[in-house]
Enzyme design. Sequence first.
Site, mmCIF file in Angstrom:
data_model
loop_
_atom_site.group_PDB
_atom_site.id
_atom_site.type_symbol
_atom_site.label_atom_id
_atom_site.label_comp_id
_atom_site.label_asym_id
_atom_site.label_seq_id
_atom_site.Cartn_x
_atom_site.Cartn_y
_atom_site.Cartn_z
ATOM 1 N N PHE A 138 0.766 -1.448 0.316
ATOM 2 C CA PHE A 138 -0.624 0.196 0.255
ATOM 3 C C PHE A 138 0.633 1.100 -0.208
ATOM 4 O O PHE A 138 1.267 1.220 0.387
ATOM 5 C CB PHE A 138 -1.014 0.678 1.309
ATOM 6 C CG PHE A 138 -1.865 1.506 1.323
ATOM 7 C CD1 PHE A 138 -2.833 1.410 0.754
ATOM 8 C CD2 PHE A 138 -1.232 2.654 1.835
ATOM 9 C CE1 PHE A 138 -3.459 3.141 1.094
ATOM 10 C CE2 PHE A 138 -1.867 4.058 2.254
ATOM 11 C CZ PHE A 138 -2.848 3.626 1.264
ATOM 12 N N GLU A 139 0.588 2.151 -0.872
ATOM 13 C CA GLU A 139 1.455 3.478 -0.735
ATOM 14 C C GLU A 139 0.752 4.247 -1.780
ATOM 15 O O GLU A 139 -0.138 4.192 -2.756
ATOM 16 C CB GLU A 139 3.217 3.132 -1.575
ATOM 17 C CG GLU A 139 3.038 2.680 -3.000
ATOM 18 C CD GLU A 139 4.248 2.796 -3.616
ATOM 19 O OE1 GLU A 139 5.278 2.734 -2.138
ATOM 20 O OE2 GLU A 139 4.719 2.129 -4.678
ATOM 21 N N ILE A 140 0.497 5.575 -1.474
ATOM 22 C CA ILE A 140 0.286 6.944 -2.124
ATOM 23 C C ILE A 140 1.351 7.704 -2.259
ATOM 24 O O ILE A 140 1.681 8.182 -1.808
ATOM 25 C CB ILE A 140 -0.769 7.496 -1.959
ATOM 26 C CG1 ILE A 140 -2.505 5.982 -1.425
ATOM 27 C CG2 ILE A 140 -1.602 8.480 -2.592
ATOM 28 C CD1 ILE A 140 -3.255 6.708 -0.825
#
Length: 391
Positions: free
Chosen positions: A316-318
Amino acid sequence: MFNVSSLRVPAWAQRPQPSRALFSRLQLLALALLTVVLLLTHLLLTRTRSAPLITATPVPRLPPFSGCAPTSTELLPRENGAILLLVREADLPELLPTLRNFEHRFNSRFRYPYVLLSTPDEPPFSTHFRAEIAEAVHPGATLEFGEVPAEHWSIPEWMDEEEVKKGFERQQRAGVQYGGREGYHHMCRFYSGLFARHELLQKYEWYWRLEPSVRFYCSVTYDPFRFLAQRNQTYGFVITLIDDLNTIPNLFPAVERYVKESGVVPTDMWDFFTRAKNGGSGYSASSSPFSPPIPFTDGYADIWHNADRCHFWTNFEIGHLPFFRSQPYQDLFNALDHAGGFYTERWGDAPIRTIALALLEGADKVHYFEDFAYRHDWFMHCPERKEMGCE
């Protein structure tokens, strides 16, 4: 002749005259009724003004950083972002539930486009695959399908391909997680820097990485892209992990050589990620951070137990794409790429991402999405604070 005016009319023939007493009683009754109505109205109005008005408790409109409770930010303009997936057609059984969950928890309201990339060692996405993806997302969703360029999914030309593949076998024997899988090495290298160069991402400024088998257990009721943009931040994460000892033995020595040669001044986050334990030195270094690369042997990993090796888990990364396209980031990636550790070892994109952010951006540019209830594989984050509004 007789006088008419003196003629008496019999009582039975006389017209009845209205009774003045009866008329007065009607007037009094009407006046009394009107008075009662006015008094009741006055009492009601007085009571309403003096007593608090009882209404239903409204849904709180909390700012995004307070948690998953509903906010008004979904009405604000969208950012120029996309949901990024690197998948194989064989991932479809795990991918479809993930997409339905992601739509339910976030994207059916915010409607960001999807970019799905396949790899050169897999066939292009079939018509069936594309139709199944379209069925799993909101009607009219923007879906872009592409492929990783072959040169971004192959052993670099400056390396000996035969020796590298023999090294994969040695890594597998040594118990390096995924070390024997060539495709996993390619994936780590791609997500460490090459992904930001992909043609389908050039028109976007933000990406949200999504993986098959992911679940969100809390509805994301605000726009995390816009949240990061409004705070002038670069990167958002949910989970941090400790890296495997035997995947990155020479990563930090390579980074420190780059820092020394390039003159880059590390940020305030650098000390946190490179602090040593037990007398050791560096993120993943031995006691001599500038020692020559350590030969790969089946028992080498035990000497790198001294550093934290904490990293942002990139499942998960933005992220803000201009940072990953920037010259400082790409210069660091190119230096590490030519150091060879993506193949001679099994450097992951997570430690690369973490080291780059700590070296180039700083703590105020990174946000911990504590309010996102998220799971991938056997790792899960669930918000501890009840008031965050998550399920």
